[in-house]
Design a protein around this motif. Sequence first.
Motif, PDB file in Angstrom:
ATOM      1  N   ALA A 157      21.651   0.342  18.148  1.00 46.28           N
ATOM      2  CA  ALA A 157      21.694   1.608  18.884  1.00 46.28           C
ATOM      3  C   ALA A 157      22.631   2.608  18.212  1.00 46.28           C
ATOM      4  CB  ALA A 157      22.149   1.348  20.324  1.00 46.28           C
ATOM      5  N   ASN A 158      23.666   2.071  17.550  1.00 43.75           N
ATOM      6  CA  ASN A 158      24.682   2.965  16.974  1.00 43.75           C
ATOM      7  C   ASN A 158      24.576   3.139  15.466  1.00 43.75           C
ATOM      8  OD1 ASN A 158      26.054   3.488  19.425  1.00 43.75           O
ATOM      9  ND2 ASN A 158      26.931   1.414  19.311  1.00 43.75           N
ATOM     10  N   ILE A 159      23.842   2.241  14.813  1.00 50.87           N
ATOM     11  CA  ILE A 159      23.770   2.288  13.353  1.00 50.87           C
ATOM     12  C   ILE A 159      22.312   2.330  12.933  1.00 50.87           C
ATOM     13  CG2 ILE A 159      24.362   1.133  11.184  1.00 50.87           C
ATOM     14  CD1 ILE A 159      26.730  -0.155  12.597  1.00 50.87           C
ATOM     15  N   ASP A 160      21.954   3.424  12.292  1.00 48.27           N
ATOM     16  CA  ASP A 160      20.577   3.571  11.828  1.00 48.27           C
ATOM     17  C   ASP A 160      20.532   3.370  10.314  1.00 48.27           C
ATOM     18  OD1 ASP A 160      17.904   3.919  12.120  1.00 48.27           O
ATOM     19  OD2 ASP A 160      17.978   6.100  12.397  1.00 48.27           O
ATOM     20  N   ILE A 161      19.439   2.846   9.837  1.00 44.16           N
ATOM     21  CA  ILE A 161      19.225   2.711   8.391  1.00 44.16           C
ATOM     22  C   ILE A 161      17.869   3.318   8.091  1.00 44.16           C
ATOM     23  CG2 ILE A 161      18.974   1.103   6.461  1.00 44.16           C
ATOM     24  CD1 ILE A 161      20.724  -0.895   7.949  1.00 44.16           C
ATOM     25  N   VAL A 162      17.859   4.301   7.221  1.00 47.34           N
ATOM     26  CA  VAL A 162      16.643   5.066   6.955  1.00 47.34           C
ATOM     27  C   VAL A 162      16.345   5.027   5.458  1.00 47.34           C
ATOM     28  CG1 VAL A 162      15.550   7.331   7.178  1.00 47.34           C
ATOM     29  CG2 VAL A 162      17.272   6.624   8.852  1.00 47.34           C
ATOM     30  N   THR A 163      15.120   4.690   5.092  1.00 48.65           N
ATOM     31  CA  THR A 163      14.735   4.682   3.675  1.00 48.65           C
ATOM     32  C   THR A 163      14.740   6.114   3.140  1.00 48.65           C
ATOM     33  OG1 THR A 163      13.355   2.762   4.102  1.00 48.65           O
ATOM     34  CG2 THR A 163      12.914   3.983   2.069  1.00 48.65           C
ATOM     35  N   LYS A 164      15.345   6.296   1.956  1.00 53.91           N
ATOM     36  CA  LYS A 164      15.371   7.638   1.367  1.00 53.91           C
ATOM     37  C   LYS A 164      13.968   8.049   0.977  1.00 53.91           C
ATOM     38  CE  LYS A 164      20.014   7.976  -0.670  1.00 53.91           C
ATOM     39  NZ  LYS A 164      20.599   8.970   0.262  1.00 53.91           N
ATOM     40  N   ALA A 165      13.635   9.329   1.186  1.00 49.50           N
ATOM     41  CA  ALA A 165      12.293   9.821   0.880  1.00 49.50           C
ATOM     42  C   ALA A 165      12.154  10.168  -0.599  1.00 49.50           C
ATOM     43  CB  ALA A 165      11.995  11.051   1.739  1.00 49.50           C
ATOM     44  N   ASP A 166      13.271  10.644  -1.217  1.00 53.35           N
ATOM     45  CA  ASP A 166      13.153  11.213  -2.560  1.00 53.35           C
ATOM     46  C   ASP A 166      13.480  10.229  -3.669  1.00 53.35           C
ATOM     47  OD1 ASP A 166      15.757  11.137  -1.630  1.00 53.35           O
ATOM     48  OD2 ASP A 166      16.382  12.860  -2.844  1.00 53.35           O
ATOM     49  N   LYS A 167      14.180   9.138  -3.340  1.00 51.53           N
ATOM     50  CA  LYS A 167      14.501   8.160  -4.374  1.00 51.53           C
ATOM     51  C   LYS A 167      14.752   6.808  -3.743  1.00 51.53           C
ATOM     52  CE  LYS A 167      19.078  10.267  -4.459  1.00 51.53           C
ATOM     53  NZ  LYS A 167      20.034  11.052  -5.234  1.00 51.53           N
ATOM     54  N   SER A 168      14.932   5.820  -4.585  1.00 50.49           N
ATOM     55  CA  SER A 168      15.161   4.461  -4.121  1.00 50.49           C
ATOM     56  C   SER A 168      16.505   4.368  -3.416  1.00 50.49           C
ATOM     57  CB  SER A 168      15.138   3.544  -5.351  1.00 50.49           C
ATOM     58  OG  SER A 168      15.328   2.218  -4.965  1.00 50.49           O
ATOM     59  N   GLY A 169      16.514   3.809  -2.210  1.00 45.85           N
ATOM     60  CA  GLY A 169      17.787   3.663  -1.514  1.00 45.85           C
ATOM     61  C   GLY A 169      17.666   3.950  -0.029  1.00 45.85           C
ATOM     62  N   ILE A 170      18.811   3.834   0.634  1.00 41.67           N
ATOM     63  CA  ILE A 170      18.830   4.008   2.084  1.00 41.67           C
ATOM     64  C   ILE A 170      19.948   4.945   2.514  1.00 41.67           C
ATOM     65  CG2 ILE A 170      17.779   1.778   2.734  1.00 41.67           C
ATOM     66  CD1 ILE A 170      20.588   0.595   2.944  1.00 41.67           C
ATOM     67  N   ASP A 171      19.752   5.527   3.700  1.00 41.81           N
ATOM     68  CA  ASP A 171      20.835   6.233   4.378  1.00 41.81           C
ATOM     69  C   ASP A 171      21.300   5.366   5.532  1.00 41.81           C
ATOM     70  OD1 ASP A 171      20.601   8.417   2.715  1.00 41.81           O
ATOM     71  OD2 ASP A 171      19.280   9.521   4.072  1.00 41.81           O
ATOM     72  N   VAL A 172      22.586   5.057   5.544  1.00 36.87           N
ATOM     73  CA  VAL A 172      23.155   4.300   6.653  1.00 36.87           C
ATOM     74  C   VAL A 172      23.943   5.283   7.505  1.00 36.87           C
ATOM     75  CG1 VAL A 172      24.780   2.472   7.302  1.00 36.87           C
ATOM     76  CG2 VAL A 172      23.296   2.183   5.295  1.00 36.87           C
ATOM     77  N   ILE A 173      23.546   5.404   8.762  1.00 38.10           N
ATOM     78  CA  ILE A 173      24.174   6.418   9.616  1.00 38.10           C
ATOM     79  C   ILE A 173      24.866   5.732  10.795  1.00 38.10           C
ATOM     80  CG2 ILE A 173      23.775   8.476  11.031  1.00 38.10           C
ATOM     81  CD1 ILE A 173      21.022   8.359   9.056  1.00 38.10           C
ATOM     82  N   VAL A 174      26.197   5.810  10.777  1.00 37.55           N
ATOM     83  CA  VAL A 174      26.982   5.217  11.857  1.00 37.55           C
ATOM     84  C   VAL A 174      27.375   6.343  12.812  1.00 37.55           C
ATOM     85  CG1 VAL A 174      29.115   3.996  12.428  1.00 37.55           C
ATOM     86  CG2 VAL A 174      27.848   3.404  10.336  1.00 37.55           C
ATOM     87  N   LYS A 175      26.996   6.195  14.077  1.00 39.32           N
ATOM     88  CA  LYS A 175      27.289   7.248  15.062  1.00 39.32           C
ATOM     89  C   LYS A 175      28.793   7.369  15.289  1.00 39.32           C
ATOM     90  CE  LYS A 175      23.235   7.269  18.064  1.00 39.32           C
ATOM     91  NZ  LYS A 175      22.732   6.779  19.364  1.00 39.32           N
ATOM     92  N   PRO A 176      29.263   8.568  15.601  1.00 40.20           N
ATOM     93  CA  PRO A 176      30.673   8.724  15.961  1.00 40.20           C
ATOM     94  C   PRO A 176      31.059   7.753  17.075  1.00 40.20           C
ATOM     95  CG  PRO A 176      29.636  10.877  15.736  1.00 40.20           C
ATOM     96  CD  PRO A 176      28.546   9.858  15.594  1.00 40.20           C
ATOM     97  N   PHE A 177      32.286   7.298  17.016  1.00 35.04           N
ATOM     98  CA  PHE A 177      32.877   6.418  18.051  1.00 35.04           C
ATOM     99  C   PHE A 177      32.255   5.020  18.119  1.00 35.04           C
ATOM    100  CE2 PHE A 177      33.621  10.805  19.395  1.00 35.04           C
ATOM    101  CZ  PHE A 177      34.991  10.806  19.523  1.00 35.04           C
ATOM    102  N   THR A 178      31.484   4.636  17.099  1.00 37.25           N
ATOM    103  CA  THR A 178      30.966   3.256  17.038  1.00 37.25           C
ATOM    104  C   THR A 178      32.107   2.330  16.621  1.00 37.25           C
ATOM    105  OG1 THR A 178      28.809   4.074  16.346  1.00 37.25           O
ATOM    106  CG2 THR A 178      29.293   1.751  15.883  1.00 37.25           C
ATOM    107  N   VAL A 179      32.447   1.374  17.432  1.00 34.73           N
ATOM    108  CA  VAL A 179      33.607   0.538  17.138  1.00 34.73           C
ATOM    109  C   VAL A 179      33.214  -0.934  17.093  1.00 34.73           C
ATOM    110  CG1 VAL A 179      35.849  -0.260  18.003  1.00 34.73           C
ATOM    111  CG2 VAL A 179      35.291   2.172  18.038  1.00 34.73           C
TER     112      VAL A 179
END
Lengths: 306, 306
Positions: A39-61
């Motif tokens: 719920a707090n951490i998303d992982i998204v495949t990059k559209a333009d190149k090989s790799g991922i975006d890891v997005i940690v929501k604020p205040f995730t502890v």
Amino acid sequence: MLNALDRLMLEKVADLHEIPQGAFNIRKNGAGVQRNTTANIDIVTKADKSGIDVIVKPFTVGESVHIPVIVTADNINDVVYNTFEIGEYSDVLVVAGCGIHNPGTNASQHDGIHNFFVRKGAKLKYVEKHYGQGEGQGQRILNPRTFIEAEEGSTIELELIQIKGIDRTKRDTEIRLMSEARLVVTERLLTNKDQEAESNISVEILGANSSAQIISRSVAQDNSKQEFNFDLVGRNKGRGHIQCDAIIMHNAQVHSIPKISAYHSDAQLIHEAAIGRIESEQLIKLMSLGFSESEAEDVILSGFLK
Amino acid sequence: MLNALDRLMLEKVADLHEIPQGAFNIRKNGAGVQRNTTANIDIVTKADKSGIDVIVKPFTVGESVHIPVIVTADNINDVVYNTFEIGEYSDVLVVAGCGIHNPGTNASQHDGIHNFFVRKGAKLKYVEKHYGQGEGQGQRILNPRTFIEAEEGSTIELELIQIKGIDRTKRDTEIRLMSEARLVVTERLLTNKDQEAESNISVEILGANSSAQIISRSVAQDNSKQEFNFDLVGRNKGRGHIQCDAIIMHNAQVHSIPKISAYHSDAQLIHEAAIGRIESEQLIKLMSLGFSESEAEDVILSGFLK
């Protein structure tokens, strides 16, 4: 989808005995094989190149992200670009690391290019372990590049570990510290045979009252070569300390070049470096307790690299 | 032939209140003005280029050679090549140093290029002081280059001091140590205003059981810039230690880059460097004893550079 070899490699680089809790992304031979988000951490495949975006929501502890990479074939040349958004006031563990089992004659290489944005007040612990094995003659090469932007009041702890089995590595780590940011880098490196390792760590103290500590320990055996270029720049009031210690054995070479540059009269920068052999007193003491010389060496070296 | 200004400059760079005892050669504005030799120490003008050969006979003990250089005009560009043959088992003091009084608008520069051959078992103490003054706007520039070959069992002590008033300096010092040779280098440097100083010291441990110690202390004030490149190479069993400490004030910059390289498993190399401000505790203590802040600073800085 993961076989016994895959599981061994995951254990070596990420201490994973089973599929991890929390968010993860497992990459094998240049492709993602398994992923979980929370719920707090998303992982998204990059559209333009090989790799991922890891997005940690604020205040995730108290959450973690495991993103191990394994290579189990020869002739792989895997370059991956990962971006980490570590939200304000979060407190997370990111475990990366790469294991190469090279069974063939051609080199296999993985270059992980990591960009971290550690937002205001966030705490990040980042662990990166590198490991190689394999019966083939093909080289095992890892060239990680890590860029970290540490925003105001953030705390960053890096553990960079090359356990064994990597023929060539060039590690580039660049960190920019804004005000009140704190950084601790711990590096552990062992090379043997004809291995070559280069570690370049640059830290810039940009904001007031930030601090950086870099502790590097290495063991160079056989004909291996190690080079350390540490660059600590004080552009504001703050403290920086580099400490690097190397044990040199056999016909190895170690080059240690830690540069400190002060552009501010309240920048306090220190570096210390030492290259030397295993202390003979320690060896003698252990041997008097019944260890053979090589057992005693192993005890000392693993203590040193712990 | 020496006037009051000449005598002042000689005192600043060579602590000479009168014509020295023993061998000496005084150079002024690009030409030799006075010389003395002894039974054991000869000084011969070079035939092929500007400079002298100083030849110390084997077993010469307790003698000294003063070779101060003074520049009292602007627009001087004096390059001098001096060669020192320090005979086997001799024990001598060589006092060099250069003082520039620049009264004009054009730069005056002196580059002393010194080659030392310190023979088996010899002891050499070499003192080099640099000082500048003068009411003119012309720059005062000193670029010394010192090469030392330290033969088996020799002992070398270097004192390299830049007191004040030098606008630009690039100091290159290279030393090669054969077996059982011992080296101690002490460097003291103060820059202020818009001065720039670069000091490059390379030491190679070539022979077994040789040792090197380099201690550098500097103070950077106003808008001045300092750069230190120390390069300690261990190619044999031996010990090397670099220690450099800088006090940074105002808008000054200090870059400290001590490199250590081990090519031998019995080479033990250490460097330590620190850049920081004057300790406030020391300042407060002195001010509580009645010193003004700037007086207290002066006391601390002169102690540090002593």
